[in-house]
Design a protein around this motif. Structure first.
Motif, PDB file in Angstrom:
ATOM      1  N   THR A 187     100.058  22.067   8.807  1.00 22.79           N
ATOM      2  CA  THR A 187      99.783  22.483   7.431  1.00 22.79           C
ATOM      3  C   THR A 187      98.371  22.147   6.935  1.00 22.79           C
ATOM      4  OG1 THR A 187     102.125  22.212   6.982  1.00 22.79           O
ATOM      5  CG2 THR A 187     100.711  22.384   5.073  1.00 22.79           C
ATOM      6  N   LEU A 188      97.714  21.137   7.505  1.00 21.07           N
ATOM      7  CA  LEU A 188      96.382  20.696   7.044  1.00 21.07           C
ATOM      8  C   LEU A 188      96.372  20.519   5.530  1.00 21.07           C
ATOM      9  CD1 LEU A 188      93.886  22.907   9.155  1.00 21.07           C
ATOM     10  CD2 LEU A 188      94.824  20.668   9.712  1.00 21.07           C
ATOM     11  N   ALA A 189      97.423  19.856   5.041  1.00 25.06           N
ATOM     12  CA  ALA A 189      97.626  19.714   3.597  1.00 25.06           C
ATOM     13  C   ALA A 189      96.425  19.088   2.905  1.00 25.06           C
ATOM     14  CB  ALA A 189      98.870  18.874   3.356  1.00 25.06           C
ATOM     15  N   GLN A 190      95.847  18.070   3.516  1.00 31.95           N
ATOM     16  CA  GLN A 190      94.756  17.339   2.862  1.00 31.95           C
ATOM     17  C   GLN A 190      93.527  18.225   2.664  1.00 31.95           C
ATOM     18  OE1 GLN A 190      95.432  14.341   1.697  1.00 31.95           O
ATOM     19  NE2 GLN A 190      97.448  14.411   2.668  1.00 31.95           N
ATOM     20  N   GLN A 191      93.387  19.268   3.463  1.00 26.45           N
ATOM     21  CA  GLN A 191      92.193  20.108   3.372  1.00 26.45           C
ATOM     22  C   GLN A 191      92.351  21.288   2.405  1.00 26.45           C
ATOM     23  OE1 GLN A 191      91.014  21.163   7.406  1.00 26.45           O
ATOM     24  NE2 GLN A 191      91.621  19.149   8.133  1.00 26.45           N
ATOM     25  N   GLY A 192      93.503  21.382   1.765  1.00 29.90           N
ATOM     26  CA  GLY A 192      93.720  22.469   0.814  1.00 29.90           C
ATOM     27  C   GLY A 192      93.660  23.841   1.464  1.00 29.90           C
ATOM     28  N   GLU A 193      94.096  23.913   2.715  1.00 24.70           N
ATOM     29  CA  GLU A 193      93.938  25.141   3.493  1.00 24.70           C
ATOM     30  C   GLU A 193      95.233  25.949   3.625  1.00 24.70           C
ATOM     31  OE1 GLU A 193      91.332  26.775   5.275  1.00 24.70           O
ATOM     32  OE2 GLU A 193      90.267  25.647   3.745  1.00 24.70           O
ATOM     33  N   VAL A 194      96.271  25.556   2.892  1.00 19.60           N
ATOM     34  CA  VAL A 194      97.589  26.161   3.114  1.00 19.60           C
ATOM     35  C   VAL A 194      97.549  27.689   3.014  1.00 19.60           C
ATOM     36  CG1 VAL A 194      99.976  26.241   2.300  1.00 19.60           C
ATOM     37  CG2 VAL A 194      98.757  24.069   2.347  1.00 19.60           C
ATOM     38  N   LEU A 195      96.967  28.184   1.926  1.00 16.53           N
ATOM     39  CA  LEU A 195      96.953  29.633   1.715  1.00 16.53           C
ATOM     40  C   LEU A 195      96.197  30.356   2.839  1.00 16.53           C
ATOM     41  CD1 LEU A 195      97.715  31.989  -0.120  1.00 16.53           C
ATOM     42  CD2 LEU A 195      95.607  31.581  -1.395  1.00 16.53           C
ATOM     43  N   ASN A 196      95.041  29.809   3.224  1.00 15.51           N
ATOM     44  CA  ASN A 196      94.276  30.452   4.305  1.00 15.51           C
ATOM     45  C   ASN A 196      95.028  30.429   5.620  1.00 15.51           C
ATOM     46  OD1 ASN A 196      92.141  31.201   2.760  1.00 15.51           O
ATOM     47  ND2 ASN A 196      91.013  29.289   3.077  1.00 15.51           N
ATOM     48  N   GLN A 197      95.744  29.335   5.866  1.00 20.83           N
ATOM     49  CA  GLN A 197      96.501  29.267   7.110  1.00 20.83           C
ATOM     50  C   GLN A 197      97.636  30.287   7.141  1.00 20.83           C
ATOM     51  OE1 GLN A 197      97.109  24.909   7.283  1.00 20.83           O
ATOM     52  NE2 GLN A 197      96.392  25.239   9.356  1.00 20.83           N
TER      53      GLN A 197
END
Ligand SMILES: [Zn+2]
Length: 334
Positions: free
Chosen positions: A42-52
């Motif tokens: 999820t890479l939650a800390q990087q705020g990348e959820v939507l892009n992923q």
């Protein structure tokens, strides 16, 4: 090559399950069979959820063309951690597990990106759809689902329909109080089920106990505690008996309120299998009125971790009306 069209009559849809640690995405047919699947952390800390999520969907779309000669899809179904505003398809609240995720307009963003109809719901509600069509809730009308993972999630099926409440926040079973003098919960309440029966809660209770016994405070995973419990470790048994009592007491209350035919339990902690399920069953029967609890059985969830992804896609058929409400550009062109 003609682009894949999103059309309401298609028998295939994309399902995406967004969890705190992993995103599962796949192309699923209307019978719940998986044609293609991909996973990302999820890479939650990087705020990348939507892009992923966008990356995974794009990947599926191109492979659908090449591997299956696919030409059409019904839409995109999303099951997500957090509280979902069901009509808007946005994240109303997500805790610190996915920082910055609150407020994400998943439905709007993905409809715009893919010109597809998009339905977004809570991940446990999606899991419950999989149970309804493929799992233990088949041929049943009133069922309660619980997932015991990082937190405790819930879904409630009444008269064959998942209840959403005023805006989609119903069935927060993890935050039912099972001990009004209990330990504080991050939600602001005290003695919530999640504090005793989630993987995180089980690990905390174990650490607390070891500290009391003067045995260090090193991080212990719930998986190890469960394995030790099954091997007969007495300290692990204290923690797991508390988890089972908490679950039995919450489920007894739910049985009294909803009069269900079955209870379904999923999530990482449920992988403990029969000792856990049997323990909860005994505890539930001890605590609920016999007239209501008679005949109520407890089952393990269908297909473990993939149930959420399958159910996310099944939303397109379950809520046909919601899916076709979107004025698709591709449909406009016809
Ligand atoms: Zn709570």
């Amino acid at each position: 090559m003609t682009p894949i069209e999103f059309i309401p009559s298609s028998d295939f849809a994309i399902g995406v399950d967004i969890g705190g640690t992993k995103i599962n995405a796949g192309i699923i047919d209307r019978n719940g069979q998986i044609l293609l699947q991909h996973h990302l952390p999820t890479l939650a800390q990087q705020g990348e959820v939507l892009n992923q999520v966008k990356t995974l969907i794009s990947k599926l779309l191109s492979e659908y063309h090449y591997s299956f000669d696919g030409t059409s899809l019904k839409g995109i179904g999303i099951g997500s951690a957090g509280q979902i505003d069901w009509n808007k398809g946005s994240i109303r609240y997500a805790n610190s597990l996915i920082p910055g995720y609150t407020g994400t307009k998943l439905k709007d963003e993905l409809e715009h990106e893919f010109t597809a109809s998009v339905i977004v719901d809570n991940d446990v509600n999606c899991l419950a759809l999989t149970e309804k069509y493929l799992g233990a809730a088949q041929n049943k009308r009133n069922v309660i689902c619980l997932t015991l993972g990082t937190g405790v999630g819930g879904a409630i099926l009444i008269d064959g329909k998942i209840i959403h409440g005023a805006w989609g926040g119903a069935a927060e079973i993890g935050h039912m109080t099972v001990d009004f003098n209990g330990v504080p919960c991050h939600c602001g309440s005290i003695g919530c089920l999640e504090q005793y029966a989630s993987g995180t809660g089980i690990a905390w209770r174990m650490q607390e106990l070891l500290m009391k016994q003067g045995i260090g405070t090193t991080q212990i995973e719930a998986k190890k505690i469960i394995a030790d419990w099954i091997k007969g470790d007495p300290t692990a048994a204290l923690v797991m008996n508390q988890a089972i009592a908490a679950l039995g007491s919450a489920i007894a209350s739910l049985v009294h309120i909803f009069n269900p035919e079955a209870i379904i339990i999923g999530g990482g902690v449920a992988e403990a299998g029969a000792p856990l399920i049997d323990g909860i069953k005994a505890e539930m029967k001890k605590r609920a009125m016999s007239s209501l609890v008679e005949g109520v059985d407890i089952f393990a969830a269908y297909k473990g971790n993939l149930g959420g992804m399958i159910g996310a896609a099944l939303q397109l058929w379950e809520y046909e009306e919601m899916g076709t409400r979107v004025n698709l550009q591709s449909a406009d062109k016809i």
